[in-house]
Design a protein around this motif. Structure first.
Motif, mmCIF file in Angstrom:
data_model
loop_
_atom_site.group_PDB
_atom_site.id
_atom_site.type_symbol
_atom_site.label_atom_id
_atom_site.label_comp_id
_atom_site.label_asym_id
_atom_site.label_seq_id
_atom_site.Cartn_x
_atom_site.Cartn_y
_atom_site.Cartn_z
ATOM 1 N N TYR A 42 -3.147 18.153 3.671
ATOM 2 C CA TYR A 42 -4.129 18.872 4.491
ATOM 3 C C TYR A 42 -3.426 19.510 5.672
ATOM 4 O O TYR A 42 -2.316 19.136 6.041
ATOM 5 N N ARG A 51 -5.981 3.313 8.421
ATOM 6 C CA ARG A 51 -4.660 3.315 9.060
ATOM 7 C C ARG A 51 -4.112 1.899 9.068
ATOM 8 O O ARG A 51 -4.873 0.926 9.166
ATOM 9 N N LEU A 85 -7.921 16.376 11.009
ATOM 10 C CA LEU A 85 -8.118 15.328 10.007
ATOM 11 C C LEU A 85 -9.602 15.049 9.742
ATOM 12 O O LEU A 85 -10.016 14.879 8.589
ATOM 13 N N SER A 145 2.287 11.022 7.602
ATOM 14 C CA SER A 145 3.396 11.932 7.316
ATOM 15 C C SER A 145 4.072 11.532 5.999
ATOM 16 O O SER A 145 4.565 12.388 5.267
HETATM 17 O O1 PNS Z 1 2.144 9.046 9.828
HETATM 18 P P1 PNS Z 1 1.779 9.638 11.152
HETATM 19 O O2 PNS Z 1 2.751 10.735 11.511
HETATM 20 O O3 PNS Z 1 1.653 8.610 12.224
HETATM 21 O O4 PNS Z 1 0.332 10.328 10.981
HETATM 22 C C1 PNS Z 1 -0.295 11.033 12.029
HETATM 23 C C2 PNS Z 1 -1.431 11.935 11.495
HETATM 24 C C3 PNS Z 1 -0.844 12.901 10.497
HETATM 25 C C4 PNS Z 1 -2.467 11.053 10.826
HETATM 26 C C5 PNS Z 1 -2.081 12.700 12.706
HETATM 27 O O5 PNS Z 1 -1.073 13.300 13.468
HETATM 28 C C6 PNS Z 1 -3.102 13.765 12.258
HETATM 29 O O6 PNS Z 1 -4.048 13.504 11.550
HETATM 30 N N1 PNS Z 1 -2.908 15.006 12.663
HETATM 31 C C7 PNS Z 1 -3.779 16.124 12.262
HETATM 32 C C8 PNS Z 1 -4.383 16.821 13.452
HETATM 33 C C9 PNS Z 1 -5.554 16.065 14.026
HETATM 34 O O7 PNS Z 1 -6.557 15.858 13.395
HETATM 35 N N2 PNS Z 1 -5.401 15.638 15.298
HETATM 36 C C10 PNS Z 1 -6.454 14.939 16.031
HETATM 37 C C11 PNS Z 1 -6.325 13.446 15.976
HETATM 38 S S1 PNS Z 1 -4.932 12.864 16.894
#
Ligand code: PNS
Length: 164
Positions: A70, A88, A74, A10
Motif C-alpha cells: 500500500y 502490530r 494506513l 516494512s
Molecule cells: O515496520 P515499520 O517500518 O515499523 O512499519 C511502519 C508503518 C509502515 C506501519 C507506518 O510507517 C505506516 O503505516 N505508514 C503509512 C503512513 C501512515 O499511515 N502514517 C500515519 C500513522 S503513523
C-alpha cells in the motif's frame, strides 16, 4: 462478520518474529492482510516486489493470509480492505513510544479502526530486520532468526556464501 486485520510494516525483510505474530494473529482474526508500505522515499535493502515474494515464500499457501502493498495512509487502506483492526507486534519497552504514537495517530485519523498489539514471543525479543541485515552484511549467522529463503537472499545480496 468476518474479522479481518491488516498487519502493516516494512518487512525489509520478513523475520521469524513477524511470522510468529502472523501465526498467532490467525488465532484471533479470520483473515490477515500482511501489507508492505510502498514508500519510494524510504531506502530499503529489498524492493517491494522482493519483499512480497519473500513473505509469500515464507508463509506458504495459507488461505486466510494475503500479502499486499500500500501507499498513503494506513487507515485508508484498512478501510478500503474492510479491515477493522491493525495488528502490530510489540517487543521491548523501546518499541512502546513509537507504537503508542502511531496507534494514537491512526485512531485520530479513523476511530473505526482499532490497533491490536501482540507481545513478541520471548525468542524473538531482540530480533529486528535492521539488526539482522547488519549481522548478515558482515557474514554473521542469522539462520535461527529468519526463514531459510530470507537467509539465502540476504547471503546473495551481501555476497556471502551459504554456510554448509
Ligand atoms: O515496520 P515499520 O517500518 O515499523 O512499519 C511502519 C508503518 C509502515 C506501519 C507506518 O510507517 C505506516 O503505516 N505508514 C503509512 C503512513 C501512515 O499511515 N502514517 C500515519 C500513522 S503513523
Amino acid at each position: 462478520m468476518k474479522r479481518t486485520a491488516v498487519y502493516p510494516g516494512s518487512f525489509d525483510p520478513v523475520t521469524n518474529g513477524h511470522l510468529d505474530i502472523i501465526h498467532r494473529g490467525l488465532k484471533i482474526f479470520d483473515q490477515i492482510i500482511v501489507t508492505i508500505l510502498d514508500n519510494p522515499a524510504k531506502k530499503t535493502l529489498f524492493t517491494v516486489e522482493e519483499r512480497i515474494w519473500l513473505l509469500k515464500e515464507s508463509l506458504g499457501d495459507i488461505e486466510r493470509i494475503e500479502v499486499d502493498s500500500y501507499n498513503g495512509l494506513l487507515v485508508d487502506y484498512a478501510q478500503k480492505r474492510q479491515a477493522h483492526a491493525l495488528l502490530r507486534g510489540m517487543r521491548a519497552v523501546s518499541d512502546f513510544e513509537y507504537e503508542f504514537q502511531m496507534a494514537l495517530m491512526n485512531r485520530r485519523l479513523n476511530r473505526e479502526v482499532q490497533t491490536v498489539f501482540l507481545m513478541t514471543g520471548l525468542r524473538w525479543i531482540f530480533t529486528s530486520s535492521s539488526i539482522i541485515k547488519e549481522a548478515a552484511q558482515f557474514g554473521g549467522d542469522i539462520e535461527s532468526m529468519v526463514p531459510p529463503v530470507v537467509q539465502k537472499k540476504l547471503q546473495e545480496k551481501f555476497g556471502h556464501p551459504a554456510k554448509p
